[in-house]
Design a protein around this motif. Structure first.
Motif, short mmCIF file in Angstrom:
data_model
loop_
_atom_site.label_atom_id
_atom_site.label_comp_id
_atom_site.label_asym_id
_atom_site.label_seq_id
_atom_site.Cartn_x
_atom_site.Cartn_y
_atom_site.Cartn_z
N GLY A 150 0.69 -1.26 -0.04
CA GLY A 150 -0.06 -0.06 -0.13
C GLY A 150 0.91 1.31 -0.12
N LYS A 151 0.15 2.18 -0.26
CA LYS A 151 0.80 3.69 -0.40
C LYS A 151 -0.02 4.83 0.03
CE LYS A 151 3.30 6.65 -3.30
NZ LYS A 151 4.05 7.01 -4.81
N PHE A 152 0.36 5.78 0.81
CA PHE A 152 -0.20 7.01 1.11
C PHE A 152 0.22 8.04 0.43
CE2 PHE A 152 -1.15 4.76 5.15
CZ PHE A 152 -2.59 4.69 5.12
N THR A 161 0.82 14.90 -2.78
CA THR A 161 2.12 15.00 -2.26
C THR A 161 2.45 14.10 -1.43
OG1 THR A 161 3.68 16.63 -1.47
CG2 THR A 161 1.44 16.67 -0.81
N THR A 162 3.63 13.80 -1.16
CA THR A 162 4.15 12.77 -0.03
C THR A 162 4.94 13.93 0.86
OG1 THR A 162 5.90 11.67 -1.39
CG2 THR A 162 3.87 10.82 -1.17
N HIS A 163 4.93 15.00 0.62
CA HIS A 163 6.05 15.91 1.20
C HIS A 163 5.64 15.84 2.76
CE1 HIS A 163 8.26 19.38 2.42
NE2 HIS A 163 9.00 19.10 1.60
N GLY A 197 -3.71 17.35 4.19
CA GLY A 197 -4.64 17.46 3.23
C GLY A 197 -5.57 16.11 3.19
N GLU A 198 -6.49 15.79 2.27
CA GLU A 198 -7.00 14.72 2.28
C GLU A 198 -6.17 13.41 2.14
OE1 GLU A 198 -11.16 12.37 0.57
OE2 GLU A 198 -10.32 14.04 -0.44
N VAL A 199 -6.38 12.51 2.85
CA VAL A 199 -5.53 11.24 2.65
C VAL A 199 -6.15 10.36 1.67
CG1 VAL A 199 -4.59 9.29 3.97
CG2 VAL A 199 -4.79 11.40 5.10
N LEU A 200 -5.22 9.94 0.73
CA LEU A 200 -5.56 8.83 -0.24
C LEU A 200 -4.68 7.81 -0.08
CD1 LEU A 200 -5.47 11.17 -3.72
CD2 LEU A 200 -7.41 10.81 -2.04
N GLU A 213 9.17 9.72 7.52
CA GLU A 213 9.35 8.25 7.40
C GLU A 213 8.10 7.81 6.76
OE1 GLU A 213 12.15 6.15 10.43
OE2 GLU A 213 10.84 7.82 11.75
N GLY A 214 7.24 8.53 6.31
CA GLY A 214 6.07 8.02 5.67
C GLY A 214 5.00 7.52 6.76
N TYR A 215 5.10 8.11 7.93
CA TYR A 215 4.05 7.69 9.00
C TYR A 215 2.87 8.51 8.79
CZ TYR A 215 6.89 4.18 11.58
OH TYR A 215 7.64 2.91 11.80
#
Length: 469
Positions: A302-304, A314-316, A321-324, A362-364
């Protein structure tokens, strides 16, 4: 990939029976054969915490029969509406009442008299209603591949193996409870079917008698366990806690994490939605203390991304914003009626969660709020608009009401004159909601207010009310 792995066992506490190996396989195949003989169309299965319900679900999965998992306490009017809209082939473990028009009673089920019906899409495996027990719920369409991939990912991050023994401490019609069942059976583990739940005496007897190794709960369960002074040292086999179904207070996460670490155990915090089959994240147990407040990184596969106000993704770090979410476990889409059951994948592996949040370096994921008017009561998703409607039609004396989410409960502001009479009416409203949704009255905080605030447009000023919670 098979849902029931080699070595899996079902322990039926009430019946004093254990199914494993060839006997378990034979029981699943028998259930599958019975379901295959029913008319075409989706099956409705009222899912109690018992062996028969588990076998019906596993039989439907084996027979490739799409099955909607239904709360056995669902309001009769809501159930009747679902039957009218979706024309199920059968209602399994039907209520003790006269079947609706077009159905006949047979061996405890309601079977549709007409043989022909819409054939569900071949990838469709499970359907779960949205919006709790109120209003006019849609069905979330979950694919076989999505359920299996999610169960596999959960088993990986929770380190589930054949030695694990998990109880049915959550309803099986609830996506979290279903995921516990799926992820353990997939890895050949043992599932103990016990109906009293973590707040019942029978549960703790089962923990000791059957060597239960894990406990899964929503925030309400952990609040209650704290009041009961839960001590894992009393239960030497119980060494894993998992929490989902809403945000648990950071101080309670820290407290239970410390309790588990003290006995060599572990705690996992997870985030998900029914539409994701259902889990999307897990905070690794070894990182929980340093990542308090986080929902964790995406599950394997998976990925956010975060969608900003301008629509860009963005992943910055730190951009809210809204989480996809993107992954193989995303639903196929919703179904509003029987025709929608035949539809294919309409989401393409992307789920707009409706949650606001951001990612760290770290993508958390950190969830900060909701875009839509959905609340949670003890982990159960409810439509705030439907709750308002339920209060208005409950005939308790409330015409103007506004509902806002408040953690793991809902606050409803009722326009009433002050006084003892208003307090009594508010209590009546809370009891009415409790009876309708089959949730404790403490989840509905009904308060009198002189005037519900409005925006210039005439719509209710919910943001103002949220500031009063």
């Amino acid at each position: 990939m098979n849902l029931v792995g080699a070595g899996a066992r079902l322990v039926d506490v009430a019946g004093g029976r254990t199914l494993a190996g060839d006997e378990l396989t034979a029981e699943i195949e028998r259930a599958a054969g019975d379901l295959a003989e029913l008319p075409s169309g989706v099956l409705f299965a009222r899912m109690s915490l018992d062996l028969a319900s588990v076998l019906r679900y596993l039989g439907a999965f084996e027979a490739a029969r799409a099955v909607a998992l239904i709360d056995p306490a669902l309001d009769p009017d809501v159930l009747a509406g679902l039957i009218t809209r979706f024309r199920p082939a059968a209602v399994l473990a039907a209520p003790e009442a006269e079947p609706p028009a077009g159905y006949t009673a047979s061996d405890g089920h309601w079977v549709r008299a007409e043989a022909e019906g819409v054939t569900p899409h071949p990838e469709l495996a499970v359907l779960l209603p949205t919006s709790g027990s109120t209003g006019n719920p849609k069905l979330v369409r979950l694919s076989r591949h999505g359920l299996l991939s999610n169960a596999d990912a959960i088993a990986e991050v929770l380190r589930i193996d054949a030695g694990e023994v998990a109880p049915t401490c959550l309803p099986l019609h609830y996506s979290y409870g279903l995921s516990v069942l799926n992820s353990h059976l997939l890895r050949g583990a043992t599932v103990v079917i016990e109906a009293s739940g973590v707040l019942g005496r029978g549960f703790w007897s089962a923990v000791q008698e059957h060597g239960i190794t894990s406990l899964s709960g929503v925030p309400y369960h952990y609040e209650m366990l704290r009041r009961l002074k839960f001590d894992p040292a009393k239960y030497p086999t119980l060494r894993t806690l998992t929490q989902a179904g809403g945000k648990l207070r950071d101080e309670l996460i820290a407290e239970f994490n410390d309790k588990m670490l003290a006995v060599g155990g572990r705690m996992y915090v997870m985030y998900g939605q029914t539409e994701a089959s259902p889990r999307m994240t897990t905070v690794p147990a070894e990182r929980l203390a340093e990542k308090l407040g986080s929902a964790g990184p995406a599950l394997p596969g998976g990925k956010f991304v975060v969608r900003r106000d301008d629509g860009a993704e963005t992943t910055h770090p730190k951009i809210v914003g809204e989480v996809l979410y993107r992954g193989p476990n995303v639903m196929m889409g919703y179904a509003d009626d029987e025709a929608g059951l035949a539809a294919g994948d309409e989401c393409g592996g992307t789920l707009a969660t409706g949650d606001l949040g951001y990612l760290d370096e770290e993508g958390y994921l950190y969830v900060t709020g909701r875009l839509k008017r959905i609340g949670k009561v003890f982990g159960n998703r409810v439509s705030l608009d439907d709750l308002e409607h339920a209060v208005r039609v409950a005939e308790v004396g409330i015409d103007v009401v506004a509902a806002v989410s408040a953690g793991d409960k809902v606050v409803l502001f009722a326009e009433l004159p002050e006084g003892e009479g208003a307090k009594a009416i508010c209590k009546d409203a809370a009891r009415a909601l409790s009876a309708r949704l089959h949730l404790h009255t403490s989840g509905f905080d009904v308060r009198p207010i002189d005037t519900v605030p409005l925006l210039a447009s005439g719509k209710i000023d919910y943001r103002s009310l949220e500031g009063r919670v």
